[in-house]
Design an enzyme around this catalytic site. Structure first.
Site, PDB file in Angstrom:
ATOM      1  N   ASP A 139       0.834  -1.196   0.015  1.00  8.76           N
ATOM      2  CA  ASP A 139      -0.192  -0.073  -0.011  1.00  8.76           C
ATOM      3  C   ASP A 139       0.959   1.291   0.121  1.00  8.76           C
ATOM      4  O   ASP A 139       1.872   1.484   0.830  1.00  8.76           O
ATOM      5  CB  ASP A 139      -0.968  -0.212   1.140  1.00  8.76           C
ATOM      6  CG  ASP A 139      -1.591   1.378   1.410  1.00  8.76           C
ATOM      7  OD1 ASP A 139      -2.525   1.501   0.832  1.00  8.76           O
ATOM      8  OD2 ASP A 139      -1.118   1.856   2.247  1.00  8.76           O
ATOM      9  N   ASP A 176      -4.023   2.411  -4.941  1.00  5.15           N
ATOM     10  CA  ASP A 176      -2.861   2.574  -4.118  1.00  5.15           C
ATOM     11  C   ASP A 176      -2.745   1.265  -3.232  1.00  5.15           C
ATOM     12  O   ASP A 176      -1.721   1.103  -2.410  1.00  5.15           O
ATOM     13  CB  ASP A 176      -3.294   3.573  -2.988  1.00  5.15           C
ATOM     14  CG  ASP A 176      -4.341   3.267  -1.979  1.00  5.15           C
ATOM     15  OD1 ASP A 176      -5.065   2.227  -2.282  1.00  5.15           O
ATOM     16  OD2 ASP A 176      -4.452   4.236  -0.927  1.00  5.15           O
ATOM     17  N   GLU A 177      -3.253   0.143  -3.835  1.00  2.34           N
ATOM     18  CA  GLU A 177      -2.870  -1.375  -3.086  1.00  2.34           C
ATOM     19  C   GLU A 177      -2.859  -2.214  -3.930  1.00  2.34           C
ATOM     20  O   GLU A 177      -3.687  -2.397  -5.076  1.00  2.34           O
ATOM     21  CB  GLU A 177      -3.989  -1.356  -2.002  1.00  2.34           C
ATOM     22  CG  GLU A 177      -3.660  -2.267  -1.101  1.00  2.34           C
ATOM     23  CD  GLU A 177      -4.538  -2.542   0.237  1.00  2.34           C
ATOM     24  OE1 GLU A 177      -4.970  -3.663   0.595  1.00  2.34           O
ATOM     25  OE2 GLU A 177      -4.797  -1.299   0.601  1.00  2.34           O
TER      26      GLU A 177
END
Length: 425
Positions: A18, A117-118
């Site tokens: 992340d 974002d992950e």
């Protein structure tokens, strides 16, 4: 822990990675600031006091408790916090750069993009090349920091679930931004997660149901009768039982591809809309966007869903209408006319605050039954092709409906990406 035999489940080396406060960190880096020390908040729209906070830097979260989902008006006026609007196009480009770094360590088959974002990486096949999972995680963290200036955190686990739990409950919280959870560590890690809603997959609804069953901890969930859980909560009850033991049989490279796809566009409007003509132009604009995506991928849809949400929920929540098309279509005029008729039939003057258009039952455009065009339809398809070409070459504002200047939202949102501003200062 004799209740579960872990040998029957995959034991792999999985990373869940992340980017820490992604949007806010990108904004800090582009201003030459340390993302861990900067005071930055990304807000959806600076013109509205009720606008949503999309991201806040770690300092802002820690010192002011302003986080994703907070409102613009909650940000203290006299503070060092810099408030900026989103740059979605930039965030997508940075995300692509991060994914390309991941691809230096794993193949596409072992990479799953979970969100902007992950990501989840199965590095099992990379251990002989790059060393143990901990070394790979540290190498990725350092590479992203050196090349992009961003801080990323990594959870390591024997499966995707344990990697995700390690990320959310340990790695994100403190340096060195890496944590490893294995099957053997379940009693000391997974079972200690509190409250129940902090556990991946347990919503407030399931939290309430579990407590009504006398289950207040993950350890109690792990020692509950799985058949009782399934009988009470359905298949989700059984899944939660296995998850409480840290069990996840999924392997990234063997993930199932979706059996069906759809194209969707959703918009929460800036004000209540009462004028039928204004609502219809918004519907037509949104149908146009969905149809343009269908044409770009050389596909057509066999059904369309029109979703309308009202602002005064005391009257009614709104409605969702399923529109079955006579044959596969991607014509803006034909589909927007079908949506127009359905809206007029169901709407009775309520204040409209959200609109959703979804195209379903997608088929390749060459697979529909061949038939002669009805009168005027070839002209509609030709018009769509010209509009697509003009917008591709000169931008979305190059051509638009006249009604978009009076009540529509197309012009304002032409540069939006993912529902937010694509560029800002």
């Amino acid at each position: 822990m004799g209740l579960v035999d872990f040998s029957h489940f995959p034991r792999r080396s999985v990373l869940c990675i992340d980017v820490k406060s992604f949007f806010a960190s990108v904004e800090a880096v582009r201003r030459g600031l340390d993302p861990l020390e900067a005071y930055i908040v990304v807000v959806s729209d600076l013109r509205r006091s009720g606008a949503v906070v999309l991201a806040s830097s770690p300092r802002v979260k820690m010192e002011y408790n302003i986080k994703t989902g907070s409102r613009f008006f909650e940000i203290p006026k006299r503070s060092p916090i810099m408030v900026v609007e989103p740059n979605m196009a930039l965030y997508i480009n940075i995300n692509q750069a991060i994914q390309n770094i991941f691809r230096r360590f794993v193949t596409d088959e072992d990479l799953h993009v979970y969100s902007i974002d992950e990501s989840i990486l199965d590095v099992t096949a990379s251990l002989n090349l790059f060393g143990p999972a901990e070394a790979i995680a540290k190498a990725i963290l350092q590479t992203v920091k050196d090349e992009l200036g961003l801080i990323v955190t990594a959870g390591i686990g024997d499966n995707p679930l344990l990697a995700k739990l390690a990320l959310d409950n340990e790695a994100k919280k403190r340096p060195p931004w890496v944590a490893k959870w294995t099957y053997e560590m379940v009693p000391q890690t997974v079972w200690k997660i509190q409250p129940l809603t902090a556990f991946w997959g347990i919503s407030r609804g399931y939290d309430k149901k579990l407590k009504q069953m006398g289950i207040y901890t993950i350890e109690a969930l792990a020692h509950a009768n799985p058949m009782w859980l399934q009988k009470t909560l359905g298949i989700m009850g059984l899944q939660l039982y296995y998850h409480a033991w840290g069990l996840d049989a999924s392997i990234i490279s063997q993930r199932e591809r979706p059996k069906s796809r759809s194209y969707s566009k959703n918009q929460i409007l800036m004000r209540d809309y009462y004028v039928k003509a204004e609502i219809l132009i918004i519907i037509k604009e949104m149908v146009g966007d969905v149809c343009a995506r269908l044409r770009k991928h050389q596909e057509k849809c066999q059904e369309v869903y029109l979703g309308i949400g009202y602002s005064d929920r005391k009257l009614q929540l709104g409605f969702t209408a399923r529109i079955k098309l006579g044959r596969p279509e991607h014509s803006t005029d034909i589909i927007s006319e079908a949506a127009r008729q359905e809206f007029i039939k169901r709407w009775h003057g309520e204040p409209v605050r959200s609109v959703n258009i979804t195209a379903g039952k997608i088929v390749p455009q060459g697979h529909e039954q061949l038939e002669l065009f009805f009168d005027g339809e070839e002209k509609k398809y030709a018009t769509d092709r010209v509009v697509d070409a003009l917008r591709e070459r000169f931008g979305k504002r190059a051509i638009f409906y006249a009604g978009s200047m009076a009540g529509g939202t197309f012009l304002e949102r032409a540069d939006y990406v993912g529902g937010h501003k694509g560029k800002s200062e």
